[in-house]
Motif scaffolding. Structure first.
Motif, PDB file in Angstrom:
ATOM      1  N   THR A 186      98.495  50.872   7.684  1.00 22.88           N
ATOM      2  CA  THR A 186      97.879  52.179   7.455  1.00 22.88           C
ATOM      3  C   THR A 186      98.828  53.335   7.725  1.00 22.88           C
ATOM      4  N   LEU A 187      99.580  53.260   8.792  1.00 24.28           N
ATOM      5  CA  LEU A 187     100.427  54.371   9.212  1.00 24.28           C
ATOM      6  C   LEU A 187     101.845  54.235   8.687  1.00 24.28           C
ATOM      7  N   ASP A 188     102.508  55.373   8.518  1.00 22.83           N
ATOM      8  CA  ASP A 188     103.907  55.372   8.112  1.00 22.83           C
ATOM      9  C   ASP A 188     104.760  54.758   9.213  1.00 22.83           C
ATOM     10  N   ALA A 189     105.977  54.367   8.838  1.00 31.11           N
ATOM     11  CA  ALA A 189     106.899  53.792   9.823  1.00 31.11           C
ATOM     12  C   ALA A 189     107.160  54.789  10.947  1.00 31.11           C
ATOM     13  N   GLY A 190     107.275  54.262  12.163  1.00 25.14           N
ATOM     14  CA  GLY A 190     107.541  55.104  13.316  1.00 25.14           C
ATOM     15  C   GLY A 190     106.301  55.480  14.109  1.00 25.14           C
ATOM     16  N   TRP A 191     105.141  54.896  13.762  1.00 22.85           N
ATOM     17  CA  TRP A 191     103.913  55.202  14.509  1.00 22.85           C
ATOM     18  C   TRP A 191     104.028  54.692  15.941  1.00 22.85           C
ATOM     19  N   GLN A 192     103.272  55.318  16.819  1.00 24.34           N
ATOM     20  CA  GLN A 192     103.342  54.982  18.242  1.00 24.34           C
ATOM     21  C   GLN A 192     101.963  54.604  18.769  1.00 24.34           C
ATOM     22  N   ARG A 193     101.926  53.498  19.447  1.00 20.60           N
ATOM     23  CA  ARG A 193     100.689  53.068  20.076  1.00 20.60           C
ATOM     24  C   ARG A 193     100.578  53.711  21.455  1.00 20.60           C
ATOM     25  N   ILE A 194      99.373  54.143  21.823  1.00 20.56           N
ATOM     26  CA  ILE A 194      99.198  54.817  23.101  1.00 20.56           C
ATOM     27  C   ILE A 194      98.617  53.850  24.122  1.00 20.56           C
ATOM     28  N   GLU A 195      98.943  54.107  25.377  1.00 19.80           N
ATOM     29  CA  GLU A 195      98.402  53.296  26.465  1.00 19.80           C
ATOM     30  C   GLU A 195      97.003  53.788  26.794  1.00 19.80           C
ATOM     31  N   LEU A 196      96.077  52.861  26.920  1.00 14.68           N
ATOM     32  CA  LEU A 196      94.677  53.209  27.150  1.00 14.68           C
ATOM     33  C   LEU A 196      94.293  53.021  28.611  1.00 14.68           C
ATOM     34  N   PRO A 197      93.356  53.832  29.112  1.00 14.78           N
ATOM     35  CA  PRO A 197      92.891  53.654  30.496  1.00 14.78           C
ATOM     36  C   PRO A 197      92.233  52.290  30.666  1.00 14.78           C
TER      37      PRO A 197
ATOM     38  N   MET B 207      82.028  45.287  21.885  1.00 14.70           N
ATOM     39  CA  MET B 207      82.206  46.601  22.498  1.00 14.70           C
ATOM     40  C   MET B 207      81.727  46.598  23.938  1.00 14.70           C
ATOM     41  N   GLY B 208      82.689  46.724  24.836  1.00 17.45           N
ATOM     42  CA  GLY B 208      82.388  46.883  26.245  1.00 17.45           C
ATOM     43  C   GLY B 208      82.924  48.208  26.733  1.00 17.45           C
ATOM     44  N   ALA B 209      83.052  48.342  28.050  1.00 14.04           N
ATOM     45  CA  ALA B 209      83.523  49.600  28.622  1.00 14.04           C
ATOM     46  C   ALA B 209      84.942  49.922  28.173  1.00 14.04           C
ATOM     47  N   GLY B 210      85.772  48.896  27.999  1.00 14.54           N
ATOM     48  CA  GLY B 210      87.146  49.123  27.552  1.00 14.54           C
ATOM     49  C   GLY B 210      87.214  49.696  26.152  1.00 14.54           C
ATOM     50  N   VAL B 211      86.362  49.213  25.264  1.00 16.21           N
ATOM     51  CA  VAL B 211      86.326  49.725  23.891  1.00 16.21           C
ATOM     52  C   VAL B 211      85.812  51.161  23.879  1.00 16.21           C
ATOM     53  N   GLY B 212      84.763  51.422  24.671  1.00 18.57           N
ATOM     54  CA  GLY B 212      84.253  52.783  24.754  1.00 18.57           C
ATOM     55  C   GLY B 212      85.311  53.743  25.263  1.00 18.57           C
ATOM     56  N   GLU B 213      86.057  53.328  26.286  1.00 19.68           N
ATOM     57  CA  GLU B 213      87.126  54.168  26.831  1.00 19.68           C
ATOM     58  C   GLU B 213      88.213  54.406  25.790  1.00 19.68           C
ATOM     59  N   ALA B 214      88.514  53.392  24.988  1.00 18.06           N
ATOM     60  CA  ALA B 214      89.542  53.526  23.956  1.00 18.06           C
ATOM     61  C   ALA B 214      89.138  54.544  22.899  1.00 18.06           C
ATOM     62  N   LEU B 215      87.886  54.519  22.477  1.00 14.41           N
ATOM     63  CA  LEU B 215      87.431  55.439  21.439  1.00 14.41           C
ATOM     64  C   LEU B 215      87.334  56.874  21.963  1.00 14.41           C
ATOM     65  N   VAL B 216      86.917  57.043  23.208  1.00 16.11           N
ATOM     66  CA  VAL B 216      86.900  58.379  23.801  1.00 16.11           C
ATOM     67  C   VAL B 216      88.329  58.921  23.905  1.00 16.11           C
TER      68      VAL B 216
END
Length: 311
Positions: A67-78, A136-145
């Motif tokens: 989906t994303l162009d080259a060079g995309w960055q993944r973020i660290e989630l709580p 979907m648990g608490a981790g998924v909810g935290e990721a979407l927020v």
């Protein structure tokens, strides 16, 4: 005879009998038409069967890469609480979670990244169905927020690719509370005046469908995706009627107005880029602000029967 067994035979075995290291995953069987697909052809076709067009399930990281162009960055989630209820059935939930994290290489069932789609800035969240059925648990909810907050911070649209079996039963009421929590996350994006796109992939069911997955400004799905809340068998037993053919499939939902478009995987990136331009760049939007004609151009509608003479 010693020279035969000691010298000649080992030489022959070396030349003709040596085992070669051949990967075991060179071929993949299409679950729809059962044709064998060579791994290079599968990668080249974005994991879409070249014989029947069936869209095979793909992981979250591959989805981001497509989906994303080259060079995309993944973020660290709580990190969310690992086992808030200390749940146990045949195994401890903490053990199941640890096994999934080791096998998939993710902390939970959603990966979030930021980058560009054909040069247009975007934040993308993708579900990993292989991680406990994308539940979907608490981790998924935290990721979407977190994804929603990042989209607002970067003044970028939020795109979510869903593939989930619903709420995570091992987290009980904690999991159910992620439904209103993710709805609030979508409101954060919309109140900031940013587009929110949902791409429903196979399968999207349960609490995910009943919450944020149906609140997109534009609802998109991949061809043949299973989309619904309860299973077809449960619905049939409840209403005591035979469901129509193709019920809960993307094409059926498009025909009945639940979806805005069904887009093949190979056209998804270009379609998302065009939608971002339409909603973020006023000079490219229709003069009267009506996006329906533009959406109709990229939507894949079911074929219509030719008009009969005199009809």
């Amino acid at each position: 005879m010693n020279w035969i067994s000691d010298w000649a035979l080992p030489k022959i075995q070396t030349l003709f009998g040596a085992k070669r290291d051949v990967p075991e995953n060179l071929w993949t069987k299409c679950p729809a038409c059962e044709q064998m697909i060579f791994h290079r052809d599968l990668e080249r076709g974005l994991h879409v069967c070249p014989h029947c067009g069936h869209h095979l399930r793909i992981g979250a990281i591959k989805r981001l890469d497509y989906t994303l162009d080259a060079g995309w960055q993944r973020i660290e989630l709580p990190r969310a609480p690992a086992d808030p209820l200390r749940f146990r059935d045949q195994r401890r939930y903490a053990d199941r979670l640890r096994d999934a994290q080791t096998k998939i290489g993710m902390d939970d069932a959603v990966a979030v990244a930021h980058g560009a789609i054909e040069g247009r800035r975007a934040v993308v969240a993708a579900f990993e169905f292989a991680f406990m059925a994308g539940s979907m648990g608490a981790g998924v909810g935290e990721a979407l927020v977190t994804a929603a907050r990042l989209a607002v911070l970067q003044d970028a649209p939020l795109i979510v690719f869903t593939a989930s079996g619903g709420a995570r039963m091992q987290e009980g009421a904690v999991s159910l509370m992620q439904m209103p929590r993710t709805v609030i996350a979508t409101r954060m994006v919309k109140e900031a005046g940013l587009p929110f796109f949902v791409v429903l992939c196979d399968p999207t069911t349960g609490g995910v469908t009943a919450s944020f997955a149906m609140l997109g400004d534009v609802q998109i799905a991949e061809p043949g995706a299973l989309i619904g809340f309860a299973g077809a068998r449960v619905i049939e037993q409840t209403v005591r009627e035979t469901l129509p053919e193709g019920f809960q499939r993307a094409e059926y939902l498009l025909e009945h107005g639940i979806l805005d478009m069904v887009v093949p995987r190979g056209e998804m990136k270009a379609t998302l880029a065009r939608l971002i331009s339409l909603l973020r760049e006023p000079s490219l939007a229709p003069a009267e602000g009506d996006l329906a004609p533009a959406l109709a151009e990229v939507a894949i509608l079911p074929p219509t029967e030719p008009a009969q003479p005199g009809a």
